[in-house]
Scaffold this motif. Structure first.
Motif: not given
Length: 386
Positions: A144, A142, A91, A105, A173, A75, A101
Motif C-alpha cells: 500500500t 501486495f 502481503v 487473496c 494499492d 484491488m 489485500w
C-alpha cells in the motif's frame, strides 16, 4: 407574515476526509449535462482522452484500464487477474487496507505470507527482502502506498528496488495517494498500480483504475482464477477501442475528464508539491497545538492525529460535523475513537488547510481541551510563508 430563516441556513459544509474529496465546480457542471450514450463517437473520444490523461497521473507509459467500481474492485481485480490457485504471495498488513489485500487473496484461495506492521508504522524494506529470501516461491508482493486508516506512507521505491530484478510482481494499492504522494510506476519498476476516482482524482466514487506493465500482463495470461466483470484483459482491449465491456458510469467519466485536465494543467510534479506543502503545514500546526502525529512516516495524503486520553474521537468528529459542518475522518477498527484524520487531498489549497486547522482548534476548545486558539493556524501560515 415575516419569513424567519432557519438558524442553519448559512451553514457551510467542508469535507476533509480521505475520500470522497471535494470536486472542482466545472467537474460538477460537466456531470450535470444531459447523459450521453456510452457507445457514441463522443463517448469513444472521451474514454480515449481520459485513459491518456491517466498515464500522466500514474507516471507511466503503460496503458491504464478502468472499471465501474470502487477502488476495492480494482484491488480484487488485481488478485483475480494476476494469480493462480495455490499461489503464495507476500502481503504487507499495516492497517485496514493492507489487511484488505490479505482478505481478498484468502477469498480466492491464494496463500498469504504476511508482514504485520504495527498501526502507524511503515514497513521496513529489509523485512520485505528477508521474506523474499525465506520464501523463494513467492509470486507477488501486495503493498500500500498510503495506509489510509493510519496515514502512514510506505517506501514503495525501495520495495520496488528489491522486486524489480526478481520474478516477483509488486502490486501497489494507490487508492488514496495517487496524485498526492509520489509513485513513479515506470522509473521505479512497479508492476501494477490500482486506484480510484474519489480521492486524489477529485471525482465522485464509482470508478476504479489499474495500470499493468508487461510482466504483469504476462501473468494475466497464466492466471486461472475466476473473473468475469473484473476481467482486466477484456477491459484493457475495449479501452484501446475507446469503449468498455459493460455499461460505464457515463456521468462520472464526464467529471473525471475535467478533474484530470486540472491535474495535467498543473503538472503531476506540481500537484505533489502542493500536497506536500499542505501536509507540512498541517503537521506543523498539529504539533504546535501539542498533539502527537499518529503515523511515524506520514503521507502527504492525510494527517492522522493521536487524541489525548479523555477525548472520544467518535464524539468529536460527530460534533464537528453536526455543529460546524466540518467533516474529518475518525479512526477505523482498533483505532476507532482514538485518532482523527484530516485529509489535505485533491481539490484543495492552502486556504482549505487554514479552515481545517482553525476549526480543529475551535472544536478542541469547545470540548474543554486546553488549546491556544490561533497557535496552529499561525504555525500553518509559517509553512506557507516559506
Amino acid at each position: 407574515m415575516q419569513w424567519a430563516p432557519s438558524k442553519s441556513i448559512m451553514k457551510k459544509n467542508y469535507l476533509f476526509t480521505p475520500g470522497p474529496t471535494p470536486i472542482p465546480p466545472d467537474a460538477y457542471l460537466a456531470m450535470a449535462q444531459p447523459i450521453d450514450y456510452h457507445r457514441s463517437e463522443e463517448s469513444v473520444a472521451l474514454i480515449k482522452d481520459i485513459l491518456e490523461k491517466l498515464k500522466h497521473v500514474f507516471q507511466t507509459e503503460n496503458d491504464v484500464l478502468f472499471l465501474t467500481s470502487s477502488g476495492t474492485g480494482a484491488m480484487e481485480g488485481a488478485v483475480a487477474n494476476l494469480l493462480c490457485r495455490g499461489d503464495k504471495v507476500l502481503v504487507i498488513r499495516s492497517g485496514k487496507f493492507g489487511e484488505r489485500w490479505a482478505e481478498i487473496c484468502t477469498v480466492y484461495g491464494v496463500n498469504i505470507i504476511p508482514i504485520d506492521v504495527p498501526y502507524g508504522d511503515s514497513v521496513a524494506p529489509e523485512a520485505v527482502e528477508e521474506k523474499l529470501t525465506a520464501h523463494p516461491d513467492l509470486t507477488a508482493v501486495f503493498a500500500t502506498l498510503c495506509e489510509t486508516s493510519t496515514g502512514a506512507l510506505h517506501d514503495i521505491e525501495a520495495i520496488a528496488g528489491i522486486t524489480r530484478d526478481s520474478p516477483v510482481l509488486l502490486v501497489v494499492d494507490a487508492v488514496s495517494a495517487l496524485g498526492a504522494d509520489d509513485l513513479q510506476m515506470n522509473s521505479w519498476g512497479v508492476d501494477v498500480v490500482v486506484s480510484c476516482s474519489q480521492k486524489g482524482l477529485m471525482t465522485p466514487p464509482g470508478l476504479a483504475f489499474a495500470a499493468l506493465n508487461s510482466r504483469a500482463w504476462d501473468a494475466t495470461e497464466r492466471s486461472d482464477l475466476p473473473k468475469y466483470y473484473l476481467d482486466f484483459r477484456k477491459a484493457h482491449q475495449r479501452g484501446l477501442e475507446g469503449s468498455v465491456p459493460y455499461t460505464p458510469a457515463v456521468t462520472l467519466l464526464a467529471g473525471l475528464q475535467i478533474a484530470l485536465s486540472h491535474i495535467c494543467a498543473e503538472g503531476i510534479r506540481n500537484t505533489f508539491s502542493r500536497h506536500a506543502r499542505m501536509a507540512s503545514a498541517t503537521r506543523n500546526a498539529i504539533k504546535t497545538i501539542g498533539l502527537p502525529l499518529f503515523a511515524t512516516s506520514p503521507a502527504n495524503t492525510l494527517t492522522s492525529i493521536r487524541l489525548p486520553e479523555g477525548i472520544d474521537g467518535k464524539t468529536f468528529v460527530k460534533m464537528m460535523r453536526d455543529k460546524h459542518g466540518i467533516t474529518y475522518a475518525g479512526g477505523q477498527g482498533e483505532l476507532s475513537g482514538k485518532i482523527v484524520r484530516i485529509a489535505h487531498l485533491g481539490w484543495m489549497n492552502e486556504n482549505d488547510v487554514i479552515v481545517a486547522i482553525s476549526a480543529f482548534e475551535r472544536g478542541l476548545a469547545e470540548i474543554g481541551y486546553d488549546v491556544q486558539l490561533g497557535a496552529g493556524v499561525a504555525a500553518a501560515q509559517e509553512v506557507f510563508a516559506k
